[in-house]
Design a protein around this motif. Sequence first.
Motif, PDB file in Angstrom:
ATOM      1  N   GLN A  35       0.832  -1.198   0.000  1.00 26.35           N
ATOM      2  CA  GLN A  35       0.000   0.000   0.000  1.00 26.35           C
ATOM      3  C   GLN A  35       0.867   1.248   0.000  1.00 26.35           C
ATOM      4  O   GLN A  35       0.573   2.235  -0.677  1.00 26.35           O
ATOM      5  N   GLU A  36       1.995   1.210   0.753  1.00 24.97           N
ATOM      6  CA  GLU A  36       2.870   2.373   0.830  1.00 24.97           C
ATOM      7  C   GLU A  36       3.515   2.687  -0.518  1.00 24.97           C
ATOM      8  O   GLU A  36       3.858   3.820  -0.810  1.00 24.97           O
ATOM      9  N   ASN A  37       3.706   1.652  -1.335  1.00 27.58           N
ATOM     10  CA  ASN A  37       4.357   1.845  -2.622  1.00 27.58           C
ATOM     11  C   ASN A  37       3.377   2.125  -3.757  1.00 27.58           C
ATOM     12  O   ASN A  37       3.769   2.161  -4.915  1.00 27.58           O
ATOM     13  N   THR A  38       2.123   2.322  -3.449  1.00 29.15           N
ATOM     14  CA  THR A  38       1.137   2.587  -4.485  1.00 29.15           C
ATOM     15  C   THR A  38       1.354   3.975  -5.081  1.00 29.15           C
ATOM     16  O   THR A  38       1.536   4.955  -4.362  1.00 29.15           O
ATOM     17  N   VAL A  39       1.324   4.047  -6.404  1.00 31.60           N
ATOM     18  CA  VAL A  39       1.467   5.324  -7.096  1.00 31.60           C
ATOM     19  C   VAL A  39       0.095   5.934  -7.301  1.00 31.60           C
ATOM     20  O   VAL A  39      -0.844   5.278  -7.758  1.00 31.60           O
ATOM     21  N   HIS A  40      -0.020   7.202  -6.951  1.00 32.20           N
ATOM     22  CA  HIS A  40      -1.270   7.950  -7.109  1.00 32.20           C
ATOM     23  C   HIS A  40      -1.052   9.076  -8.110  1.00 32.20           C
ATOM     24  O   HIS A  40       0.075   9.466  -8.397  1.00 32.20           O
ATOM     25  N   GLY A  41      -2.171   9.626  -8.610  1.00 29.11           N
ATOM     26  CA  GLY A  41      -2.083  10.791  -9.470  1.00 29.11           C
ATOM     27  C   GLY A  41      -2.451  10.500 -10.908  1.00 29.11           C
ATOM     28  O   GLY A  41      -2.952   9.418 -11.241  1.00 29.11           O
ATOM     29  N   THR A  42      -2.182  11.470 -11.751  1.00 28.79           N
ATOM     30  CA  THR A  42      -2.615  11.403 -13.146  1.00 28.79           C
ATOM     31  C   THR A  42      -1.511  11.868 -14.088  1.00 28.79           C
ATOM     32  O   THR A  42      -0.597  12.605 -13.695  1.00 28.79           O
ATOM     33  N   VAL A  43      -1.631  11.431 -15.342  1.00 28.87           N
ATOM     34  CA  VAL A  43      -0.787  11.952 -16.418  1.00 28.87           C
ATOM     35  C   VAL A  43      -1.680  12.269 -17.605  1.00 28.87           C
ATOM     36  O   VAL A  43      -2.728  11.650 -17.794  1.00 28.87           O
TER      37      VAL A  43
ATOM     38  N   ARG B  99      12.161   0.717  -1.048  1.00 27.78           N
ATOM     39  CA  ARG B  99      11.728   0.331   0.304  1.00 27.78           C
ATOM     40  C   ARG B  99      10.275   0.722   0.532  1.00 27.78           C
ATOM     41  O   ARG B  99       9.752   1.648  -0.104  1.00 27.78           O
ATOM     42  N   ASP B 100       9.631   0.041   1.479  1.00 31.35           N
ATOM     43  CA  ASP B 100       8.222   0.323   1.752  1.00 31.35           C
ATOM     44  C   ASP B 100       7.989   1.739   2.259  1.00 31.35           C
ATOM     45  O   ASP B 100       6.877   2.264   2.145  1.00 31.35           O
ATOM     46  N   ASP B 101       9.032   2.358   2.818  1.00 34.44           N
ATOM     47  CA  ASP B 101       8.839   3.697   3.367  1.00 34.44           C
ATOM     48  C   ASP B 101       9.146   4.803   2.351  1.00 34.44           C
ATOM     49  O   ASP B 101       9.247   5.977   2.725  1.00 34.44           O
ATOM     50  N   TYR B 102       9.261   4.457   1.067  1.00 32.42           N
ATOM     51  CA  TYR B 102       9.545   5.477   0.060  1.00 32.42           C
ATOM     52  C   TYR B 102       8.432   6.519   0.020  1.00 32.42           C
ATOM     53  O   TYR B 102       7.242   6.199   0.030  1.00 32.42           O
ATOM     54  N   GLU B 103       8.831   7.776  -0.049  1.00 29.74           N
ATOM     55  CA  GLU B 103       7.911   8.894  -0.312  1.00 29.74           C
ATOM     56  C   GLU B 103       8.547   9.765  -1.378  1.00 29.74           C
ATOM     57  O   GLU B 103       9.710  10.154  -1.267  1.00 29.74           O
ATOM     58  N   GLY B 104       7.781  10.072  -2.394  1.00 30.29           N
ATOM     59  CA  GLY B 104       8.287  10.957  -3.424  1.00 30.29           C
ATOM     60  C   GLY B 104       7.179  11.479  -4.307  1.00 30.29           C
ATOM     61  O   GLY B 104       6.062  10.948  -4.309  1.00 30.29           O
TER      62      GLY B 104
ATOM     63  N   ALA C 113       3.869   8.916  -4.395  1.00 27.83           N
ATOM     64  CA  ALA C 113       3.770   7.651  -3.666  1.00 27.83           C
ATOM     65  C   ALA C 113       4.212   7.907  -2.233  1.00 27.83           C
ATOM     66  O   ALA C 113       5.232   8.562  -1.999  1.00 27.83           O
ATOM     67  N   GLY C 114       3.438   7.387  -1.263  1.00 29.55           N
ATOM     68  CA  GLY C 114       3.706   7.720   0.119  1.00 29.55           C
ATOM     69  C   GLY C 114       3.346   9.176   0.364  1.00 29.55           C
ATOM     70  O   GLY C 114       3.158   9.963  -0.553  1.00 29.55           O
TER      71      GLY C 114
ATOM     72  N   ARG D 221      13.499  10.559   1.681  1.00 26.89           N
ATOM     73  CA  ARG D 221      14.780  10.036   2.138  1.00 26.89           C
ATOM     74  C   ARG D 221      15.901  10.535   1.244  1.00 26.89           C
ATOM     75  O   ARG D 221      15.828  10.450   0.028  1.00 26.89           O
ATOM     76  N   MET D 222      16.960  11.026   1.869  1.00 28.93           N
ATOM     77  CA  MET D 222      18.100  11.513   1.116  1.00 28.93           C
ATOM     78  C   MET D 222      18.784  10.370   0.362  1.00 28.93           C
ATOM     79  O   MET D 222      18.600   9.196   0.698  1.00 28.93           O
ATOM     80  N   VAL D 223      19.537  10.730  -0.644  1.00 25.92           N
ATOM     81  CA  VAL D 223      20.266   9.747  -1.440  1.00 25.92           C
ATOM     82  C   VAL D 223      21.765   9.965  -1.270  1.00 25.92           C
ATOM     83  O   VAL D 223      22.220  11.056  -0.936  1.00 25.92           O
ATOM     84  N   PHE D 224      22.520   8.910  -1.496  1.00 24.32           N
ATOM     85  CA  PHE D 224      23.972   8.996  -1.501  1.00 24.32           C
ATOM     86  C   PHE D 224      24.447   9.068  -2.956  1.00 24.32           C
ATOM     87  O   PHE D 224      23.931   8.327  -3.804  1.00 24.32           O
ATOM     88  N   PRO D 225      25.383   9.962  -3.289  1.00 23.93           N
ATOM     89  CA  PRO D 225      26.120  10.880  -2.422  1.00 23.93           C
ATOM     90  C   PRO D 225      25.496  12.261  -2.349  1.00 23.93           C
ATOM     91  O   PRO D 225      26.124  13.202  -1.867  1.00 23.93           O
ATOM     92  N   GLY D 226      24.284  12.444  -2.826  1.00 26.52           N
ATOM     93  CA  GLY D 226      23.649  13.752  -2.858  1.00 26.52           C
ATOM     94  C   GLY D 226      23.488  14.252  -4.276  1.00 26.52           C
ATOM     95  O   GLY D 226      24.113  13.750  -5.216  1.00 26.52           O
TER      96      GLY D 226
END
Length: 383
Positions: free
Chosen positions: A3-11, A30-35, A51-52, A358-363
Amino acid sequence: MTQENTVHGTVAEGFEAVREEFTAFVAGERDDYEGQLCAYVHGRRVVDLWAGGAADSLYGVFSSTKGAAHLVAALLVQDGTLELDRKVTYYWPEFGAEGKGSVILRDLLAHRAGLVGIDAGFSPEEMADDRAIAERLADQKPFWRPGTAFGYHALVIGALAGEVVRRATGRTLQEVYEERVRAPYGTDFYLGLPESEESRFRTVQPALPSPEQQALIAAQPTGPRTLTSIAFNAHVPRPGTLEEYVNSRRVRAGGQASAGGVASARGLAKMYAAAISEVDDRPPLLKPDTVAEVGQIHSVGYDLVARTHKSYGLGFQATADMWHPSLGAGSFGHSGAGGSQAFADPRSGLAYGYTRRRMVFPGGAAPENEGLVRAAHKAALAG
């Protein structure tokens, strides 16, 4: 897919491949992805996905903030209030101390002033206050002869530009941005987040580097007095982390113009759409000549701070050269350390915004942007 990884919205029609690309990426996270992902083409919103979190969640966008700061500078240049080839001391006399009197505004905005930080470092309170940063920088000797090289002024370029704006207009950069960009266009991109909007802010989560990446971090030459450490204020006794910086209410409230902005993907994309296109029956903020000026490469080659190849237009990153070579010449924007990416491609009419929690490496622009931008740009050209 959870459910956390479900994509919402429109194109919009023709942009289905963008949704497919985003959905495939999210499914592997990961299940906690938000973007969030948003795009406009010629002023019309064509992608609005998340998502998230929620569609209107707000995230710290780190250096994507610089896009708003440089848009203000571009507007004032367009107005004639600022002149790119005037000495900075014309607006800000105190800036001329320690051999900086010959620096022109064009070089200041293009990361060529050699003023990436101060020897003693900034306190946490100063880092949240552009006026305090500018006052300390005025007395600092540059770290290279201005105009001879360039290096990323990571945490101070917004304060430097902001002090010039304040001296020229009597208004802070944040006030000019609010009055001319954010409020009239209703963009969800804040330089100074009001208390009333705090409930939408999502606390930035630190990156989770792999063991291989952790080894790479440990091997980096980041001594206490390197140019890189000074530019990122990492040479002070307790420098803190980037996520702690953006998660500070003091920073968000002040809207520090180098890295303290808060936005949704909708806000990032809409700001760049408004820069180059008619949006909501309003004319573009920038005239064609100004668009060409800010997108023209001013600094390219070896970045003394980043220690790698970089390229900048008039403050903005030269997005096609630095990140996405498929984009048209003259594309301009700015990524952020947390993974955000935002830009305008005037030749295709594409304006793009991406945020993640969530931040990414190396930025910098998160790697998923590569496929997302490619899909969005291809659809924009086909439309």
